[in-house]
Design a protein around this motif. Structure first.
Motif, mmCIF file in Angstrom:
data_model
loop_
_atom_site.group_PDB
_atom_site.id
_atom_site.type_symbol
_atom_site.label_atom_id
_atom_site.label_comp_id
_atom_site.label_asym_id
_atom_site.label_seq_id
_atom_site.Cartn_x
_atom_site.Cartn_y
_atom_site.Cartn_z
ATOM 1 N N ARG A 264 -16.830 4.519 4.674
ATOM 2 C CA ARG A 264 -15.930 3.754 3.805
ATOM 3 C C ARG A 264 -14.530 4.338 3.842
ATOM 4 N NH1 ARG A 264 -14.118 3.927 -1.507
ATOM 5 N NH2 ARG A 264 -15.284 5.801 -1.979
ATOM 6 N N HIS A 265 -14.436 5.661 3.893
ATOM 7 C CA HIS A 265 -13.132 6.297 3.858
ATOM 8 C C HIS A 265 -12.579 6.387 5.273
ATOM 9 C CE1 HIS A 265 -13.203 7.264 -0.388
ATOM 10 N NE2 HIS A 265 -14.411 7.741 -0.240
ATOM 11 N N THR A 266 -12.089 5.266 5.790
ATOM 12 C CA THR A 266 -11.453 5.236 7.097
ATOM 13 C C THR A 266 -10.011 4.798 6.918
ATOM 14 O OG1 THR A 266 -11.952 2.918 7.575
ATOM 15 C CG2 THR A 266 -13.654 4.547 8.130
ATOM 16 N N PRO A 267 -9.140 5.163 7.856
ATOM 17 C CA PRO A 267 -7.745 4.724 7.737
ATOM 18 C C PRO A 267 -7.606 3.211 7.679
ATOM 19 C CG PRO A 267 -7.958 6.460 9.393
ATOM 20 C CD PRO A 267 -9.344 6.061 9.001
ATOM 21 N N PHE A 268 -8.389 2.489 8.506
ATOM 22 C CA PHE A 268 -8.280 1.043 8.520
ATOM 23 C C PHE A 268 -8.683 0.445 7.176
ATOM 24 C CE2 PHE A 268 -8.640 1.768 13.132
ATOM 25 C CZ PHE A 268 -7.543 1.038 13.561
ATOM 26 N N ALA A 269 -9.759 0.968 6.594
ATOM 27 C CA ALA A 269 -10.215 0.439 5.312
ATOM 28 C C ALA A 269 -9.155 0.652 4.229
ATOM 29 C CB ALA A 269 -11.531 1.105 4.913
ATOM 30 N N MET A 270 -8.549 1.836 4.231
ATOM 31 C CA MET A 270 -7.533 2.111 3.221
ATOM 32 C C MET A 270 -6.292 1.255 3.437
ATOM 33 S SD MET A 270 -5.839 5.707 2.034
ATOM 34 C CE MET A 270 -7.365 6.127 1.192
ATOM 35 N N LYS A 271 -5.848 1.156 4.686
ATOM 36 C CA LYS A 271 -4.669 0.349 4.957
ATOM 37 C C LYS A 271 -4.909 -1.112 4.591
ATOM 38 C CE LYS A 271 -1.228 -0.661 8.498
ATOM 39 N NZ LYS A 271 -0.842 -0.513 9.916
ATOM 40 N N SER A 272 -6.094 -1.594 4.894
ATOM 41 C CA SER A 272 -6.422 -2.976 4.548
ATOM 42 C C SER A 272 -6.373 -3.193 3.042
ATOM 43 C CB SER A 272 -7.810 -3.332 5.094
ATOM 44 O OG SER A 272 -8.180 -4.632 4.729
ATOM 45 N N ALA A 273 -6.913 -2.230 2.276
ATOM 46 C CA ALA A 273 -6.897 -2.349 0.811
ATOM 47 C C ALA A 273 -5.471 -2.344 0.285
ATOM 48 C CB ALA A 273 -7.701 -1.203 0.194
ATOM 49 N N ILE A 274 -4.604 -1.518 0.891
ATOM 50 C CA ILE A 274 -3.204 -1.454 0.453
ATOM 51 C C ILE A 274 -2.497 -2.770 0.754
ATOM 52 C CG2 ILE A 274 -0.986 -0.352 0.934
ATOM 53 C CD1 ILE A 274 -2.623 2.263 1.410
ATOM 54 N N GLU A 275 -2.713 -3.302 1.950
ATOM 55 C CA GLU A 275 -2.032 -4.535 2.349
ATOM 56 C C GLU A 275 -2.485 -5.739 1.523
ATOM 57 O OE1 GLU A 275 -2.940 -4.567 6.484
ATOM 58 O OE2 GLU A 275 -1.168 -3.395 7.047
ATOM 59 N N ARG A 276 -3.714 -5.677 1.002
ATOM 60 C CA ARG A 276 -4.229 -6.783 0.183
ATOM 61 C C ARG A 276 -3.830 -6.654 -1.283
ATOM 62 N NH1 ARG A 276 -9.136 -5.396 2.545
ATOM 63 N NH2 ARG A 276 -9.868 -4.778 0.474
ATOM 64 N N ALA A 277 -3.298 -5.491 -1.669
ATOM 65 C CA ALA A 277 -2.990 -5.235 -3.075
ATOM 66 C C ALA A 277 -1.977 -6.247 -3.600
ATOM 67 C CB ALA A 277 -2.454 -3.816 -3.245
ATOM 68 N N SER A 278 -2.275 -6.840 -4.744
ATOM 69 C CA SER A 278 -1.404 -7.868 -5.311
ATOM 70 C C SER A 278 -0.521 -7.335 -6.425
ATOM 71 C CB SER A 278 -2.248 -9.022 -5.858
ATOM 72 O OG SER A 278 -3.180 -8.557 -6.831
ATOM 73 N N THR A 279 -0.750 -6.080 -6.850
ATOM 74 C CA THR A 279 0.070 -5.477 -7.898
ATOM 75 C C THR A 279 0.342 -4.018 -7.556
ATOM 76 O OG1 THR A 279 -1.791 -4.659 -9.225
ATOM 77 C CG2 THR A 279 -1.064 -6.938 -9.629
ATOM 78 N N VAL A 280 1.317 -3.449 -8.244
ATOM 79 C CA VAL A 280 1.624 -2.033 -8.050
ATOM 80 C C VAL A 280 0.423 -1.176 -8.426
ATOM 81 C CG1 VAL A 280 3.049 -0.128 -8.877
ATOM 82 C CG2 VAL A 280 4.099 -2.346 -8.379
ATOM 83 N N ASP A 281 -0.287 -1.559 -9.479
ATOM 84 C CA ASP A 281 -1.467 -0.792 -9.895
ATOM 85 C C ASP A 281 -2.542 -0.798 -8.803
ATOM 86 O OD1 ASP A 281 -0.349 -0.127 -12.294
ATOM 87 O OD2 ASP A 281 -1.350 -1.717 -13.436
ATOM 88 N N HIS A 282 -2.684 -1.936 -8.129
ATOM 89 C CA HIS A 282 -3.681 -2.017 -7.061
ATOM 90 C C HIS A 282 -3.277 -1.134 -5.867
ATOM 91 C CE1 HIS A 282 -5.192 -6.193 -8.600
ATOM 92 N NE2 HIS A 282 -5.672 -5.179 -9.297
ATOM 93 N N VAL A 283 -1.980 -1.092 -5.555
ATOM 94 C CA VAL A 283 -1.502 -0.200 -4.491
ATOM 95 C C VAL A 283 -1.804 1.251 -4.862
ATOM 96 C CG1 VAL A 283 0.527 0.663 -3.254
ATOM 97 C CG2 VAL A 283 0.316 -1.777 -3.742
ATOM 98 N N ALA A 284 -1.485 1.601 -6.097
ATOM 99 C CA ALA A 284 -1.705 2.978 -6.545
ATOM 100 C C ALA A 284 -3.183 3.333 -6.517
ATOM 101 C CB ALA A 284 -1.144 3.162 -7.953
ATOM 102 N N SER A 285 -4.031 2.404 -6.926
ATOM 103 C CA SER A 285 -5.468 2.652 -6.934
ATOM 104 C C SER A 285 -5.985 2.922 -5.518
ATOM 105 C CB SER A 285 -6.203 1.455 -7.545
ATOM 106 O OG SER A 285 -7.593 1.645 -7.509
ATOM 107 N N ALA A 286 -5.532 2.107 -4.550
ATOM 108 C CA ALA A 286 -5.949 2.312 -3.164
ATOM 109 C C ALA A 286 -5.391 3.626 -2.623
ATOM 110 C CB ALA A 286 -5.486 1.145 -2.290
ATOM 111 N N GLY A 287 -4.147 3.931 -2.972
ATOM 112 C CA GLY A 287 -3.514 5.141 -2.469
ATOM 113 C C GLY A 287 -4.138 6.409 -2.984
ATOM 114 N N ARG A 288 -4.738 6.347 -4.164
ATOM 115 C CA ARG A 288 -5.355 7.554 -4.715
ATOM 116 C C ARG A 288 -6.602 7.976 -3.948
ATOM 117 N NH1 ARG A 288 -3.188 5.516 -9.708
ATOM 118 N NH2 ARG A 288 -5.028 4.230 -10.100
ATOM 119 N N ASP A 289 -7.052 7.133 -2.999
ATOM 120 C CA ASP A 289 -8.171 7.521 -2.135
ATOM 121 C C ASP A 289 -7.721 8.364 -0.940
ATOM 122 O OD1 ASP A 289 -10.227 6.392 -3.563
ATOM 123 O OD2 ASP A 289 -10.247 4.504 -2.443
ATOM 124 N N LEU A 290 -6.404 8.566 -0.791
ATOM 125 C CA LEU A 290 -5.907 9.307 0.366
ATOM 126 C C LEU A 290 -6.489 10.716 0.479
ATOM 127 C CD1 LEU A 290 -4.107 9.468 2.834
ATOM 128 C CD2 LEU A 290 -2.176 10.049 1.338
#
Length: 612
Positions: A264-290
């Protein structure tokens, strides 16, 4: 084959002159070890010679556990010999084995050469990785060879076939790519190419395939690790890797889909989650998996430089998405602009402990209102979003929220000249931060103008000397009697600062050499190689520093990954006692390499701060 002829086939002897090699060969002693014989004992007497396997094989054991097998031409005993220390591993003959023994007086000068030091540090990195593999309890899918993931032979197409025929072939074969022979090599056409180069622009589907082919195609060896392939694919921005066999023949294609199953923790999965984020909170949530992504990559034994690059690319993805969300709220930008990463983000060398460093430049439209208030709002939104994702603001305020780092492009270029001409240390700090820049987003092409300003830096001798002084300000943590210097008080007592005592020094050395050579590469390894190619740095020194840089990054990332897993905030302070004996030896050799390079730089630039 004579002794010299055999030795010249293998490192570190392969770069010796014929005369020097002949001298070494004359000192060689030959010894036979029957199967099962212990040649060096862990914790026993230090090695008195450098051993080279001539025939047979030897095992390396740690507390009885076999970690590695060395075959013909491989070397052992170098770590013990260099440090006059007890062997860190037991070496035992796996079968009847014949070894060449190079006595210490002849071996030491070989190991002290640039090629020798690079060999020693590189061997340490590989040996640590193999030791980790050998002691792993559960097989890791990321350690599988890429060749094991190939499901079928590659599907090829003639370059004169039409795009429509190629698309039909892909559909019939149920593949997402075609390999096309062009210009004496291989190119590739993917389903993404069909969408972006044919469907979107409404191109003529009856034109030849060769008009949309990507050439040359990036390939990967069949024996590369799947985890490494995943990281390389992400870093290079591709989704397909043709796989080549041992003779260079194409055996198939692996895709990001094949590799996504690695976890699950792959670069592609994380990048995909970031690109799909519809709000700043969603971006932050995905980014905290870094942090967990980095831990996963470290455990997969990914190249540490690749890990730093992938981390930076994930931050890039967050930055781009935060910019897009901000523009949705603020409205269209008032003029062309460019968002720049600075510092370690620009070099794509980001570890688990990092902060924000960025700038924003724009091209005002004459007669229009001042666009800076709009860009100030954009900078604050992006900075706050990255902060929410776990990337703190820069304590030195080197961010686009500061007016100094948010201005028209022309003023920014002029500022570089002012900083470079400044004699005060603050100006040098600003110019060195700014010297590490990389455009992340925006329609304004900022890099050409900035690259040109950087090339002109070499014509400012005072600036180059100031940069050289910065490269010599910090000192590696080496002390008397080969001990490592650690913090003697405070919260980091008993630990050494691997960043400021090693990694940052290599950054600074590479930067000043790049300035001197007019090299515009953004990353440390690229600068070392570019400086060597331009004659600004001896190639052997560049190779030494590159190996030391890799080694220190490896130690740093393993240290930080352990802290994250333990629920602790990551830092750069490593307890030498927590490392294995090979790692400790590696640190000593890496720091020796850096000290030598500092002395060389000081001599060449006329700066002598009195290094230890």
């Amino acid at each position: 084959m004579d002794i010299a002829g055999f030795l010249r086939r293998y490192p570190p002897f392969d770069e010796l002159s014929a005369e020097r090699l002949a001298e070494v060969a004359r000192t060689v002693e030959i010894e036979h070890f029957p199967a099962g014989a212990v040649i060096l004992r862990q914790g026993g007497e230090p090695a008195s010679a450098l051993y080279v396997v001539r025939k047979g094989a030897v095992e390396l054991l740690d507390d009885g556990q076999v970690l590695d097998l060395l075959l013909e031409g491989e070397v052992f005993g170098q770590f013990s010999l260099l440090n006059d220390d007890v062997p860190s591993l037991t070496v035992r003959a796996h079968e009847d084995t014949l070894c060449y023994l190079v006595p210490e007086p002849a071996a030491d000068p070989v190991l002290e050469t640039h090629a020798g030091m690079s060999f020693v540090i590189g061997t340490m990195r590989r040996r640590i990785a193999r030791a980790t593999d050998a002691t792993a309890d559960v097989p890791d899918a990321r350690l599988r060879p890429v060749g094991d993931l190939v499901r079928r032979a590659p599907v090829t197409a003639d370059p004169t076939e039409t795009i429509a025929e190629g698309a039909a072939r892909m559909a019939a074969e149920r593949v997402s790519s075609l390999l096309v022979p062009v210009r004496g090599g291989w190119g590739i056409v993917t389903d993404r190419d069909l969408r972006t180069r044919v469907v979107a622009p409404k191109a003529d589907p009856e034109t030849p395939l060769e008009t949309i082919v990507t050439f040359p195609v990036r390939t990967i060896s069949h024996d590369a690790l799947a985890g490494d392939a995943l990281l390389a694919m992400f870093a290079q921005g591709v989704h397909h890797f043709p796989v080549v066999g041992s003779s260079g023949e194409l055996i198939g294609v692996v895709t990001d889909t094949d590799l996504m199953g690695l976890g699950r923790h792959t670069p592609f999965a994380m990048k995909s989650a970031i690109e799909r984020a519809s709000t700043v909170d969603h971006v932050a949530s995905a980014g905290r998996d870094l942090p967990q992504l980095v831990v996963t990559m470290v455990h997969a034994h990914a190249d540490p430089i690749d890990v730093g690059r992938v981390s930076a690319l994930v931050v890039d993805a967050m930055t781009e998405r935060l910019i897009a969300l901000a523009i949705d709220d603020l409205g269209d930008p008032p003029c062309a602009w460019a968002w720049l990463a600075l510092g370690s983000a620009a070099r794509q060398e980001q570890a688990l402990r990092t902060d924000q460093d960025h700038a924003l430049v724009y091209d005002p439209v004459p007669g229009e209102p001042d666009p800076d208030p709009w860009f100030a709002a954009l900078a604050e939104r992006v900075t706050a979003g990255l902060e929410a994702a776990g990337i703190p603001r820069c304590e030195g305020d080197a961010m686009a929220t500061h007016p100094t780092l948010r201005r028209p492009l022309g003023e920014f270029v002029e500022a570089f000249a002012t900083w470079m001409d400044g004699a005060d240390p603050h100006a040098v700090v600003l110019s060195s931060i700014g010297y590490d820049f990389r455009q992340v987003a925006g329609p304004l092409g900022a890099e050409p103008a900035l690259d040109d300003a950087m090339r002109r830096a070499r014509a400012r001798p005072a600036f180059v000397r100031q940069m050289a002084r910065r490269a010599l300000d910090l000192k590696p943590p080496t002390g008397f009697l080969r001990d490592l210097v650690v913090q003697d008080k405070g919260e980091h007592a008993g630990r050494l600062d691997i960043k400021h005592g090693g990694i940052t020094i290599v950054n600074n050395l590479a930067r000043v050499r790049a300035v001197r050579a007019g090299v515009t590469s953004k990353d440390t390894i690229g600068r070392l190689r570019g400086a060597a190619a331009a004659g600004s740095l001896e190639p052997g020194v560049a190779t030494e520093l590159e190996e030391a840089f890799h080694f220190l990054w490896d130690v740093r990332l393993h240290h930080q990954a352990g802290q994250v897993q333990a629920g602790e905030p990551p830092d750069d302070f490593v307890d030498p006692a927590s490392l294995g004996s090979i790692s400790r030896s590696g640190l000593k050799e890496a720091f020796r390499v850096i000290t030598r390079a500092q002395r060389l730089t000081g001599t060449e630039e006329g700066v002598h701060p009195g290094l230890r």
